[in-house]
Structure formats: structure tokens, C-alpha cells
Design a protein around this motif. Structure first.
Motif, PDB file in Angstrom:
ATOM      1  N   ARG A  71      27.365 -20.732  25.384  1.00 51.31           N
ATOM      2  CA  ARG A  71      28.824 -20.980  25.743  1.00 51.31           C
ATOM      3  C   ARG A  71      29.882 -20.843  24.483  1.00 51.31           C
ATOM      4  O   ARG A  71      30.853 -20.574  24.369  1.00 51.31           O
ATOM      5  N   GLU A  72      29.121 -20.909  23.367  1.00 50.41           N
ATOM      6  CA  GLU A  72      29.687 -20.803  22.130  1.00 50.41           C
ATOM      7  C   GLU A  72      29.793 -19.411  21.282  1.00 50.41           C
ATOM      8  O   GLU A  72      30.342 -19.439  20.275  1.00 50.41           O
ATOM      9  N   ARG A  74      30.467 -15.931  20.698  1.00 51.57           N
ATOM     10  CA  ARG A  74      31.609 -15.079  20.857  1.00 51.57           C
ATOM     11  C   ARG A  74      31.514 -13.546  20.307  1.00 51.57           C
ATOM     12  O   ARG A  74      32.071 -12.788  20.697  1.00 51.57           O
ATOM     13  N   ARG A  92      25.368 -21.080   8.380  1.00 51.60           N
ATOM     14  CA  ARG A  92      26.420 -21.868   8.004  1.00 51.60           C
ATOM     15  C   ARG A  92      25.686 -22.903   6.917  1.00 51.60           C
ATOM     16  O   ARG A  92      26.621 -23.610   6.466  1.00 51.60           O
ATOM     17  N   ARG A  97      25.262 -19.645   3.225  1.00 53.53           N
ATOM     18  CA  ARG A  97      26.392 -19.512   2.659  1.00 53.53           C
ATOM     19  C   ARG A  97      26.318 -18.809   1.145  1.00 53.53           C
ATOM     20  O   ARG A  97      27.113 -18.113   0.954  1.00 53.53           O
TER      21      ARG A  97
ATOM     22  N   PRO C  25      38.974 -24.708  20.542  1.00 54.90           N
ATOM     23  CA  PRO C  25      37.748 -25.762  20.244  1.00 54.90           C
ATOM     24  C   PRO C  25      37.298 -25.675  18.646  1.00 54.90           C
ATOM     25  O   PRO C  25      36.559 -26.217  18.467  1.00 54.90           O
ATOM     26  N   THR C  26      37.833 -24.581  17.982  1.00 53.99           N
ATOM     27  CA  THR C  26      37.340 -24.414  16.588  1.00 53.99           C
ATOM     28  C   THR C  26      38.214 -24.842  15.717  1.00 53.99           C
ATOM     29  O   THR C  26      37.994 -24.855  14.463  1.00 53.99           O
ATOM     30  N   ARG C  71      35.828 -28.921  20.284  1.00 56.52           N
ATOM     31  CA  ARG C  71      34.510 -29.304  20.514  1.00 56.52           C
ATOM     32  C   ARG C  71      33.491 -28.307  20.037  1.00 56.52           C
ATOM     33  O   ARG C  71      32.370 -28.795  20.047  1.00 56.52           O
ATOM     34  N   GLU C  72      33.866 -27.337  19.478  1.00 60.30           N
ATOM     35  CA  GLU C  72      32.740 -26.498  19.002  1.00 60.30           C
ATOM     36  C   GLU C  72      32.620 -26.595  17.252  1.00 60.30           C
ATOM     37  O   GLU C  72      31.906 -25.755  16.730  1.00 60.30           O
ATOM     38  N   ARG C  74      31.305 -28.167  13.813  1.00 60.97           N
ATOM     39  CA  ARG C  74      30.006 -28.906  13.825  1.00 60.97           C
ATOM     40  C   ARG C  74      30.098 -29.445  12.252  1.00 60.97           C
ATOM     41  O   ARG C  74      29.357 -30.258  11.819  1.00 60.97           O
ATOM     42  N   ARG C  92      34.281 -14.765  10.288  1.00 59.53           N
ATOM     43  CA  ARG C  92      33.446 -14.041  11.312  1.00 59.53           C
ATOM     44  C   ARG C  92      33.904 -12.459  11.169  1.00 59.53           C
ATOM     45  O   ARG C  92      32.712 -11.576  11.738  1.00 59.53           O
ATOM     46  N   ASP C 134      35.118 -24.933  10.839  1.00 63.59           N
ATOM     47  CA  ASP C 134      33.931 -24.917  10.326  1.00 63.59           C
ATOM     48  C   ASP C 134      33.882 -24.025   9.291  1.00 63.59           C
ATOM     49  O   ASP C 134      33.109 -24.290   7.990  1.00 63.59           O
ATOM     50  N   PHE C 135      34.550 -22.942   9.033  1.00 61.49           N
ATOM     51  CA  PHE C 135      34.692 -22.010   7.885  1.00 61.49           C
ATOM     52  C   PHE C 135      35.663 -22.622   6.817  1.00 61.49           C
ATOM     53  O   PHE C 135      35.206 -22.309   5.722  1.00 61.49           O
ATOM     54  N   ARG C 298      38.431 -19.316  -0.572  1.00 64.64           N
ATOM     55  CA  ARG C 298      37.312 -20.057  -0.136  1.00 64.64           C
ATOM     56  C   ARG C 298      35.773 -20.005  -0.773  1.00 64.64           C
ATOM     57  O   ARG C 298      35.057 -20.852  -0.954  1.00 64.64           O
TER      58      ARG C 298
END
Lengths: 349, 349, 349, 349
Positions: A71-72, A74, A92, A97, C25-26, C71-72, C74, C92, C134-135, C298
């Protein structure tokens, strides 16, 4: 589903196992359309790699069609045609990285199948679970055949990285040690850096012949010391760059001895031995650069794709056999014994 | 001997002048077998270069046979067939040692002929004095024709340096702005870096046609904005690298606008204007690299030679006219007016 | 919550707006502990940036503590102390994967606040929504103060990238044009590449004094043409590398004129003008490399962290004012007018 | 004149030999003001180098004042204070032009003294003939002492090249294996590339102490496996770069084992053994770069000079003993036995 299991030295078998399924929300399940037998599979086949357990599913070169995603996920979705690298990486962690996904700390530097087969069953199968699908899967456009796209995930990227690490500059002379699948793709890739001449070193006639068709001058090991032969054809100095695609002590030392002072030896051979002899004094006085290394194939899939599309890289030229998945045991044997002029063996489920 | 003298705007003449002789013990006198008219000669022909005096002998592209050497010359001797770079350099000063011989402080950044013609008469002549012959002259092997070797001293090296400065990587797309002699040799050279695609921008049909034969996709300026055309054929992003071989404000700005974010513009155009407009804001937000520069041709003569010998560079393909030295005035006109599908004009004494 | 809104030229106000919340969610929501006023905020303050709307929340330099995550997410979780780059990137897309997150196609090259403030409210506020957490978010260890960590997300990375793009080699001489916050951090960063000497060009006394304390020799614009001054102190040749941290036509041209032949000009000035004059002929004959560009901050946050931790980079040395968030209007004025010897102004909610 | 002759294992003597004189028109004769004993002289002293004949004059580190020049020498003249590299190179052959003067084909890769001493007597003497003086001799400005300038010709350049070949980037961690003269100068040089931390590996207390004064964290071999110690202090991953300045199998393998995946091992140890063991499998899976090599010191003399002048390199800090030339036998013994806390021994005629 059907899959190829390791059962012992020189013993691989077609077995029935449970279909893979989504475990993590970042997984994909891919229905494999083409996989292949890799030279490093042979190390396992020969029983030279510790840690592999009977029943482990083999294979890490594959491509196919996404059947299901967590479900995550994309970046890809059901129906996408994808290729993935041989090593499994989260995308990640610190190492991913840094651009070194083969060192992924999340997966513990895992590779599909073989000695990691318990956790990550291999790709000589009808289906495969691909973890971290957003990072791992790359979509393939419909104008590329499986045969063109498949090797992006391993040996084409490896061969290319070998050539790139060689630091070849336009006008250089390049010697490729080993005309197996990786060596021949390193040879093809070397052309992208504009060398004036490429020499291909091997002793297998039909492989040297293909090397010649790919634009190299053959150097046959049966006709004498390759170091002397290479010096002779380079005016005494030796080639500027040596690409070592064997992974044994002898060609490694020959590469160092052959290359000119100030040159580079780039090695992608998978060394089974912990330690080999190294001509340190010669390397010192010749001011050499050595690049060793497992290929971070993920980094190369996207950049190499246009080169395959325009035909500047023609990876399919090394394919000699395409067998049904069920014939994998024969495929291993043909490849291992260089029977029937074998270079690269594909498996089609 | 006969030589070509500048007498005014659009006025070059065949004149008789004294033969050159050894002045310094490091000099050589070379009997010229082939010379050429360069695009930068046209700047002088148009009267756009200050400092040139009537009577100055023109020309800086040449090759020939050594007739006489000073007593300290060791690298070449009478009878050697040689080529030399367009700029005159001692090989010993701080700048030469840094690898920037065009900046030679001993000669004051001199070039053969034209505005330096008083001290260093040019090469559109039967003979020429070459200072610092050990550094300047490179021997040419007998398997290379004059037509293959001549351009090593200027436009082939310049075209190659333009491509090299572009930092082209395998798989890149490259746009060449300008299909004159330097642009076409930049295009040939670009192939040595493994691009997937090359685009050639010009409006002269026969030049675009040769660019196409040399492996580029033509982008005709008469068919619309080249920036838009280039974006269209690169999926919207623009080419990775632009090679600018014109030397005017318009193509320079187009190159910056066309290239993708993070890309490189390499320019070898000889700018006559002191200052031109520069799209700074776009260059900033696109994170561009720009390389400008006169070519240190001496550095390239030796490395490029094997590429010419194996045919990976085919500089002679741009030659459209070979005239007797005495026809130089006509040669200037043909080249300047692009008459008779002219690209590059050679002169044979 | 309280936030700083743009209301017109020279008019920024403290206003009350709704608290940010998780949308995707991110996302993460970060409680800001320190933010800052950036030189590019002044462009907006001066009304020189089109597209900014009244009410837009300003600011893109910030750090703080994660309050809530989607929720995504991490990589970070509630309570983590984090810094994030000024530009918003998905991590991404094609551009992010190429290492150019400022060109992110998912966010449309967005930056926090200002002209993107409608979609991505700025960081001069009590809280901020950080997309693609996350990124975007990098954890900060407890041994680093806010003052040490904050600038990693923008001006320290920008200053460092400016120095790195300059290609400084040990022994080089380096000229820094502009001793504002970015210029002073470029100066600090330049030391990491081993130059023999650094020159700092400005006309503001107290900034030149800090440059001197940071190891540079001041070149005061009020004491004459900086090009001549720089030539004088470099034996006539000019510095090897010029770092341009102003973003106007004059210092850009001076940098090109000052630098030695074969040198590099690295510019990180944010150009407001679409086009500026460019000394093309000089750049050509001097064989220059120019690097222009917005910083992909970044990429630098992780590599620079150890340098801050060991004190080889001391970004906090440029902080002259730390104000409560509510005093932001005064902060803008002080920074803009260089009142009270201002160099860098922090805001603490 | 007086000179130091090799007479057998552990036997060097002060002898009287004929003064050198100009043989070729490109020679210079230099009156030596300071010379030194090099670690590679000890290989000869130990009888581990084949080809050295009794009576050979030793030494290749020197500087002095030009006494006489051949008629073709232009770059230096009588009275100039000069330093020269340890290897003898013509500056004109293919290898010298490629930037690899240690591979000079004209001199057959000769070095001053020792096993080349018959043709090129060494520098532990009152005077020395320097061939190809224009290429070999570099003038030293009067603001540099002999102690500052001397090592440019060998060990400072070697140490610097070791650091440069390591590809150190700002923020990296670096381990130096071996705190002899070259290792300590590699350590000093490493600072020029901006590492966050440097570790120095040795077992000799006083050398580790100097390493610490020079900014390194000592890793004492007597306190356990250096690989484990280095992993512990780098969060488990190992240093980014290892500089190996010993030249034996053990530190070479330790360097490979210690360095992080994707890292670089740069070795300047002079290997006496033809072949040593090499952990190939680890090097492969860690994706390593190895740089081996004799230093082309000529290339570094000019670029390093300003760094010595401003004090960013302080080569004189490793000098522990300055003896009269006549005490050379004692100097060899002190250096060889590490007596009296010896690091580097100079000889003054």
C-alpha cells in the motif's frame, strides 16, 4: 509455483514452492518474464560459496511484470514492466544515500537468492517478491525487449561500471581480460569512452570471435603470455587500461603487469579466494590505480537505458541460449561446461 | 617566397617576401605542405580584429617538412614531417608548465600571423619559422595524410576540447550549436564520449546534411526556435550538454536556455564582442556549468593522433576545397560567402 | 500560531494563522525552535520577486522538533530534532534521483514560503508542515546547538557548494566577492580545500573585519578597483578561483576579470535580473570555467555535519542578532539596512 | 670532494671522490647545502635492493646552489638556490610529457645515487651533477630556509601525493598507516583536503606524539588490532580513506580491511617484495579504490611551495637531527635504529 532450488554441488532442481506475497507495505510481487544464469550462480553451483542452504532458490537476474504492490508503493503499479538490480537495497539508509546500495545496512548487503535465498528467494522462478519496490523497480518502456532490458539489473551495469572505473579516455588502448558475459559487456561499454583500440584476452575461440565482432582485437592465451602479446601490440608500453572480468589471481596479476605505467586496472571479477598474490613492487613503480568492486547496479539502470534504446549498447548479442525455466538444470550445465558455444543462458518461465 | 598578406578589409593578396631563417637556436624552419583558412582568419578579413597591420602574413593552421633547425633543437630534425599548434609557446614558462601554453608569457600569448604577424609571420606561405621547435613541433607518421594531420594543430583539437569540456557522459544528449568547421569536429569528437544522441543546430542546409552524415539529428534554425525544438526532442528537459561553436550572443544564450538543469555549456566560439548579454537568472536557477575557452591545442596533438589513425576521428571529411596557395584570395571569398557549399578550404603551396 | 506575513514592499507583519497539520501521509509537522532571515528574503522584502502574494508566510531557513508525522514516515518520529533544506523535494522524481533536488518536478521547484507560500507556508513561524519528511528531514545529534545546525539547510550548504564548485586545489589563491552571510560561509568553506591564501572583497568595514578573523586578507572596494588590487597581491596573475556571493553584474564581471587564465568563477548570487553583461571575449581568451547555481542543500547536510561538530566549520560566527519571532519586522530592517553591524539575524519563536 | 659511499650491508663510508663537472650542455653542477637520509636509502643500507655496487654514492634528497651550467641551460644560472626531484627526468620524452617523469625513458627511470649511482652519483656529497637542469632544477626564494625547501624534492611531495591520491573530501575521516617521515608529511598534507578527523597508526611512542601534535588521533598498534580500533572510533564503518606509508604486506592489508566500503587506500610505501598477499574478496565486496605509486615529485614542487611559505605545510617539524656530512654513517645508524627519537636526519656538507 515452479522455481530452481540448490540441492548440492552441481545439483540444481526444478521444484514447486509457495507463491510469493506482499509482506511489507513497500513490497511488490513481480511475475518474471525472463531470468538468467549468472557467472556468480556458478560459484554456488560449484559449492564454493559458504552459507548456501539446500532448497535455496537461485537467481538474481530477472525482469517481469508487476502483479501486486504494497500500500505504500507509488513508483510502480500492477501491470508495469520492470527490471530490478541483483542486490536488495532500501534506498534510505546511510549507504544507499551515499550511492552504495550494495552496502545497504537495512538488508545486510543482501542479494536475491542463493545464500540469501531463505529471506529473499531467487529469481529463477515464476514470481518474486521485490522489497522496497519504489527504490528497486525501474519501469521499462515498451520499445525495449526483455533481452535488451534484462541485463541492466546486473551484468550490463557491471560491465559498464568496469569500463567506467577504468577511467578510459578517448584515444586510449584497453585490454579486457576474460570474454565471458561480463567481459563482453565491459568490452561493449568500453567503446563508449572513445578508446582507439580494444584488446580482448581469452582462450575460448568462439568467445574471442564474438569479441572481434564487437570491435576488439583478440589476444589468445594459447598463443603465449598475454602480457608480452599486449606489450607487442602497444609499442612496448602496454595498454592504458585493463578491465579484469575473471576474478582469479592469474588474470589479475597479468592485468597489473600488462598495463602501462600510470595506467588503471579495473576489476569486477567476483573473487572467491579471501587472499591472492599481488605484484606490489610492480604496481608501486608503475604508479597504478586499481578499482575493485561489486557493481551498484541500481545507479546504472536509468543512465544506460537510452544507450540500449539507440543501439550503442547491444546486450542481447551475448545471448546464446534461451531455455524454458524447467530446463534450468541443463542451462547450468551448458553454461558451466561452455557446451554448445554457450555464453549467456536465459530462462523463460 | 610567396605568402598571403592582409591589405585591408576583404583584401588579402599573394605577395613575395623574404624566406624565413633560423633566428634563435631553438627555432626550426618548416616548408609548408598544407595550410588552411580558419574561421578566426575571417574575423581579421572582416576588419573586426584591432591591431592587425597591412602586410601582415596570415594563417596559423599548417603542417610541413622541417628544412632547418637551430643548434639546440633535438626533438625534430631536417626532413621530419611535422604539425604545430596555432599558438606560439615556449614550453618552459609558468603558464606552459601549468598546461596552458596559449597563455605563454614568453611569447605574450602570440599566435602565428595576423595581428602577431610582424613578429611571427603566418602560415599561408611557402615556409614558416617555428620558434621553440622542440616544444612546438610534433612528428607525423607516414601513415597519416596531410589532410588527416593538419587540423590537429587547431580546429580538430579545438573541436575536441569543446566536446571534452562539455563533460559528456555515456547516454547523454548533446546539442552542437554551429556546423562550421569547428562545430562539425566538435560533433565528431562528441561521439568519443558515448552520447546516446547528438543534435546539430544550424541553418545552412549542406552543413546540416554533413552533420547528419556524421551521426547527428539536424535542428534547422529556419524551422523555429532551436530551444523549443531541442526541448521537444529531449522529452522537455533539454540536452545534457550544449557545445557552442559560433561565438555570438544569440547561440550562447540559446545554448544556456536549451540545456537541462544541471547541464553544461561548453563554448569555443571566438568572441569578437567585449561583452554580451548573459541570462544570469536562468543560469543560476538551472545550476549550470559554463566552460569558455581558447584551446590549448598543443596538449591534444599527441592524444588525438591514434584516434585519427584508426578512423574514429575523420577530420578530412569537412574539407570541401583544396586550392593552390596562389588562389588564397578566392579561398577567403568562398569560405566567407559559403559559396560552392564550402566548409573548409585548404591551401597547397 | 504566530507567523511572519508579507504585506507589501518593506512591510512584513506578525500575524496569527492556523496551525499546520499533516496533509499527506509523507508529511511531518515541525515545531520551529530557530529560523532566520535570508538574503533572498530581502529580494521579496524589496518587492523584486514577482509572484509573491500579500499574506504569504516568509522564511525557508529553519530547524526544530518533530511534533507529528504521517503514517508513511519512517526516518523521523515525534520528538526528533531536525533540520531541512530550503527547497522542497520529493526525493523520488527523475531530478531528485539525479541529485538535483532543487529541480524537483513533483513540487515544481518549490521553496518554503514567499512566492510559494500559498502552497508551502514559510518557516518564520511557530510551526511548519514539511512534505516528504523522510527525504527532507535530517536528525541533529544533541551535541549540536541550533545555531550550529540551522544553516546546514541553506546558507552553510550554499557557501560550501560555492567553494566546492570553485575547484580550489591546495596552494591556490581564492577571492571571495561579497562578505554577507553566504560569502562569509563560502570563505570558511574555502579553507577546507587547502588554499594558500584567501582574499575577501567588500566595502563594509565590520564584515571585512570578520572576514579577516576568519583567515582572509581584506580587499576594500573603497580603496580602488578590486581587479587591480587582486592582481597586485597575486603577482599580477589574479587569484586561481573567485567565489561570487553577491548576485549582481558588477561583482560577476569583476570576478571574471580578476581570476587568472585557466581559473574558475563560482557564483551563488541569486540574480534578480534576467540578463546581465558578460565579458565574453575575456572569458574566452582566459579559458575560464564558470559555475552558476542554486545549491542542492539536501546533498550537503550529512557530509557537512562532522565538520561543524569538530569545529572546522563554525557557522555560528556570523550570527549577530537573535530576536524573538515577534520582532521579525525589526529583524528585516536591521538586516536590510546593515544596522547595528548586522550580518545574520535569527528568529526564535 | 667528500661523499657517502655504499660499501656493503650496514656499511656506508665517507670517501673522497672527484668533483662532478658538466658533461652535457643541459647539465648543472650544484653545490649541496643540505641533503638527507631517506627511508628508501635504508633499503639499500639493509642490502635489500639488488643492483647496487660497492662505491656507489648514496642519496637523492638535496638542495643547494648552482655552481655551473651547461651552455643550453636557461632556466637557472650560477648562484641560484635550487631544489630538484629525486628521480632524473629529461622533461621531453613521451613519459615526461604525459606528466610521469619518474618513468622517463631517456634516463631509464633513474634516481640519483644508490643502484643508479654509477651513472648518476648521489646527493650525500658536497656537489652533484644535475642532468636536464632546465627541467630538473626549481629556484627557491630567499624567504624559504633549506629545511623548508629540501623535502619538496621527495618526501613532502610523496606525502602530499599520497594524501591527494586518497581523494579525501571535506568531512572525511582519514587513517595514516605509518608515522615515519613520509607518513607524517602525508598527515600534514591530509589536512589540506578538509577531513573532519585524522587517525595515525604506529607503535613508536614519540612518533605518535608528533602525529598528535600535527592534529591526528593516535592509534597505537600495541593496544590492539588497528582495524578494530579504527572501526570503533568511526562508528563501525571504518575511515573513508587510508594512507599507507609503510610498504609492507601487513599495513597494506590492514588498510584495506579498515577502510569503509567505497573508500580509498592510497599507498606510497616502497615495496621491496615482488608479491604480497592481497585480500581480494574483501576489496571486491567493499568496492575499493587503490592507488599505488612512486611520486612524480617534479609535478609537486611548484604547487606546494606557497603552502610551505604560508605555513600550511611545515615539513621542518619532522627534522630531529642535523649532522655534518662526515657524520653520515652515524646518521644512517640513528635513523635505522630509531635511536634518540630520530625521525628525519639531515646532512650538511
Amino acid at each position: 509455483m515452479k522455481a530452481i532450488a540448490f540441492r548440492g554441488v552441481h545439483d540444481v532442481r526444478v521444484e514447486s514452492i509457495a507463491d510469493p506475497r506482499i509482506v511489507e507495505p513497500t513490497d511488490a510481487v513481480v511475475r518474471i518474464t525472463t531470468s538468467a544464469v549468472c557467472g556468480s550462480d556458478l560459484h554456488q553451483y560449484h559449492g564454493r560459496v559458504p552459507g548456501i542452504e539446500p532448497g535455496a532458490i537461485l537467481g538474481h537476474e530477472f525482469m517481469g511484470v508487476v502483479e501486486e504492490v504494497g500500500r505504500e508503493v507509488r513508483a510502480v503499479s500492477k501491470g508495469d514492466r520492470v527490471v530490478a538490480p541483483f542486490s536488495i537495497s532500501c534506498g534510505r539508509c546511510e549507504w544507499c544515500r551515499r550511492g552504495l546500495p550494495t552496502q545497504c545496512s537495512t538488508t545486510g548487503r543482501a542479494v536475491f537468492g542463493g545464500r540469501f535465498g531463505k529471506q529473499y528467494p531467487g529469481a529463477q522462478a515464476e514470481r518474486i517478491r521485490v522489497p522496497f519496490a519504489d527504490f528497486m523497480c525501474e519501469k521499462i518502456s515498451s520499445d525495449m525487449s526483455d533481452e535488451q532490458a534484462l541485463f541492466l539489473g546486473d551484468i550490463l551495469s557491471t560491465g559498464y561500471a568496469c569500463a567506467e572505473n577504468g577511467g578510459i579516455r578517448p584515444g586510449d588502448s584497453v585490454a579486457v581480460f576474460g570474454c565471458g558475459p561480463v567481459g563482453l559487456l565491459a568490452l561493449q561499454s568500453a567503446h563508449l569512452f572513445g578508446p582507439a583500440r580494444i584488446f580482448a584476452v581469452d582462450r575460448v575461440d568462439y568467445r574471442l570471435k564474438l569479441a572481434e565482432e564487437l570491435g576488439a582485437t583478440p589476444v589468445n592465451l594459447d598463443k603465449g603470455d598475454p602480457v608480452e602479446q599486449l606489450r607487442r601490440v602497444t609499442g612496448g608500453s602496454g595498454p592504458d587500461v585493463a578491465l579484469e572480468a575473471v576474478g582469479h589471481e592469474v588474470p589479475f596479476a597479468q592485468a597489473i603487469q600488462a598495463v602501462r605505467a600510470g595506467g588503471t586496472v579495473s576489476s569486477v571479477g567476483v573473487y572467491v579466494e579471501q587472499s591472492i598474490g599481488f605484484p606490489a613492487r610492480e604496481a608501486f613503480f608503475k604508479d597504478l590505480t586499481l578499482k575493485m568492486g561489486i557493481c551498484n547496479a541500481r545507479n546504472y539502470i536509468v543512465p544506460l537505458m537510452p544507450l540500449v534504446q539507440v543501439g550503442k549498447l547491444q546486450p542481447a548479442r551475448i545471448i546464446t541460449h534461451t531455455l524454458p525455466l524447467g530446463d534450468a538444470p541443463r542451462g547450468y550445465k551448458i553454461f558451466d561446461q561452455k557446451e554448445d558455444r554457450a555464453i549467456k543462458v536465459l530462462l523463460k518461465p
